[in-house]
Design an enzyme around this catalytic site. Sequence first.
Site, mmCIF file in Angstrom:
data_model
loop_
_atom_site.group_PDB
_atom_site.id
_atom_site.type_symbol
_atom_site.label_atom_id
_atom_site.label_comp_id
_atom_site.label_asym_id
_atom_site.label_seq_id
_atom_site.Cartn_x
_atom_site.Cartn_y
_atom_site.Cartn_z
ATOM 1 N N CYS A 29 6.038 -7.150 7.100
ATOM 2 C CA CYS A 29 7.368 -6.591 7.843
ATOM 3 C C CYS A 29 7.779 -7.916 8.572
ATOM 4 O O CYS A 29 7.197 -8.694 9.357
ATOM 5 C CB CYS A 29 6.627 -5.537 8.749
ATOM 6 N N CYS B 39 3.332 8.572 0.962
ATOM 7 C CA CYS B 39 3.935 7.596 1.976
ATOM 8 C C CYS B 39 4.124 6.334 1.217
ATOM 9 O O CYS B 39 2.960 5.697 1.032
ATOM 10 C CB CYS B 39 2.603 7.594 2.920
ATOM 11 N N CYS C 291 6.072 -4.887 16.079
ATOM 12 C CA CYS C 291 5.419 -3.837 16.752
ATOM 13 C C CYS C 291 3.895 -4.231 17.088
ATOM 14 O O CYS C 291 3.084 -4.480 15.830
ATOM 15 C CB CYS C 291 5.400 -2.587 16.043
ATOM 16 N N GLY D 232 6.796 -2.222 6.009
ATOM 17 C CA GLY D 232 8.159 -2.793 5.989
ATOM 18 C C GLY D 232 9.207 -1.677 6.751
ATOM 19 O O GLY D 232 8.599 -0.377 7.256
ATOM 20 N N CYS E 199 0.795 -2.136 15.250
ATOM 21 C CA CYS E 199 0.625 -2.065 14.008
ATOM 22 C C CYS E 199 0.217 -3.164 13.049
ATOM 23 O O CYS E 199 0.580 -4.290 13.339
ATOM 24 C CB CYS E 199 2.266 -1.841 13.410
ATOM 25 N N GLU F 167 0.941 -1.264 0.021
ATOM 26 C CA GLU F 167 -0.082 0.023 0.103
ATOM 27 C C GLU F 167 0.921 1.138 0.075
ATOM 28 O O GLU F 167 1.837 1.098 0.613
ATOM 29 C CB GLU F 167 -0.776 0.021 1.283
ATOM 30 N N SER G 222 11.576 6.822 7.777
ATOM 31 C CA SER G 222 11.287 6.534 9.309
ATOM 32 C C SER G 222 11.655 5.101 9.447
ATOM 33 O O SER G 222 11.361 4.137 8.853
ATOM 34 C CB SER G 222 9.668 6.715 9.326
ATOM 35 N N CYS H 64 -1.434 1.105 5.501
ATOM 36 C CA CYS H 64 -0.302 0.342 5.960
ATOM 37 C C CYS H 64 -0.036 0.795 7.562
ATOM 38 O O CYS H 64 0.738 1.927 7.759
ATOM 39 C CB CYS H 64 0.704 0.722 5.072
ATOM 40 N N SER I 235 10.574 5.840 14.838
ATOM 41 C CA SER I 235 9.472 5.499 15.714
ATOM 42 C C SER I 235 9.981 5.150 17.249
ATOM 43 O O SER I 235 10.435 4.140 17.365
ATOM 44 C CB SER I 235 8.764 4.585 14.966
ATOM 45 N N LEU I 236 9.607 6.087 17.886
ATOM 46 C CA LEU I 236 10.319 6.003 19.483
ATOM 47 C C LEU I 236 9.315 5.362 20.263
ATOM 48 O O LEU I 236 9.407 4.333 20.935
ATOM 49 C CB LEU I 236 10.768 7.265 19.871
ATOM 50 N N HIS I 237 8.042 5.857 20.568
ATOM 51 C CA HIS I 237 6.928 5.568 21.308
ATOM 52 C C HIS I 237 7.073 5.408 22.814
ATOM 53 O O HIS I 237 6.133 5.482 23.675
ATOM 54 C CB HIS I 237 6.157 4.367 20.587
#
Length: 350
Positions: free
Chosen positions: A114, A107, A118, A165, A121, A94, A197, A339, A220-222
Amino acid sequence: MQIEKKDIRALSKDQLRDFFVANNDKAFRGNQVYEWLWSKGAHSFEDMTNVAKTTRSMLEENFVINHIKVDTMQRSSDGTVKNAVRLHDGLVVESVLIPTETRTTACVSSQVGCSLDCNFCATARLKRMRNLEPGEIYDQILAIDKESRLYHNHPLSNIVFMGMGEPLMNYNNVIKAIDMVTSPEGLGMSPKRIMLSTSGIPKMIKKMADDDVKFKLAVSLHSAIDEIRAKIMPFSKNFPLKDLREALEYWYRKTKSKISYEYVVWKGINDDKASIDALVKFCKYVPCKVNLIEYNPIDDGEFQQASEESILAYIKALENIGVVVKVRRSRGKDIDAACGQLANKEADAV
């Protein structure tokens, strides 16, 4: 037995020129074909109208163009466009066009599925089938550029690698695609308008710095607490925040380029004061900005959007130390989720 033909876009311009010389033709034919493949985005050899028919037939006998096909396209009332992109082998990825008043952002995906895990996701629930080739990545961007011109009356302005991915696990192909996007022989886009990213793979972040890339980096920390981050992103147990911090400090020393942290705040997971304090501390290590992202739930499980009060607490704490904070609201809510968290990002690549 039929021999599988090679995708002609795997050849460099010099290799194309050599092919024509080896077949008793002029080297400049390679330049012509190269322009058709990349600048003009030809989907077949028949599209190459200024190339002799006999030459096109020779190309057909030796090569294929494994171009993508936009299988289905969904348009949101807010102008977001989601493409389901079918690859030559039938697999689907996508990509999304995200418009704002001043720009349009592509994007794009870098892998089919992937290999990371995570928990929040949607893409992580898909097994990684394979890496995308440079041409397949480039084609996604070219398709969105055409949609931007058609629906928003101007060319694509920004690109973010935030789709399906982990881009750093398909590093060589992603870099080749970016090289072509930024080349005058491709789209001629400034690398400063491209953002990659990553979920945070320290050795590959250092490699990017050593390779002197000119595009921007988002992580991507979160969470800036190892135990919480491991709960959100289990693979990160192999890449503790100490190692990530060291890699990001190395990146900044080499590139002098600010880092963007992508950060979703979830109810009962990272919406407490300890999590806020940890992020504030982490943001002091390297010049950065923070994108707080509105979460688009993929089910009724443990990952749910935090309260507005929690978001405001993050904003206040980060602004107190001079960090620029932006809140990314979910886009394209009236079409299928894109995605992973890709549809949620009103992406900022500049």
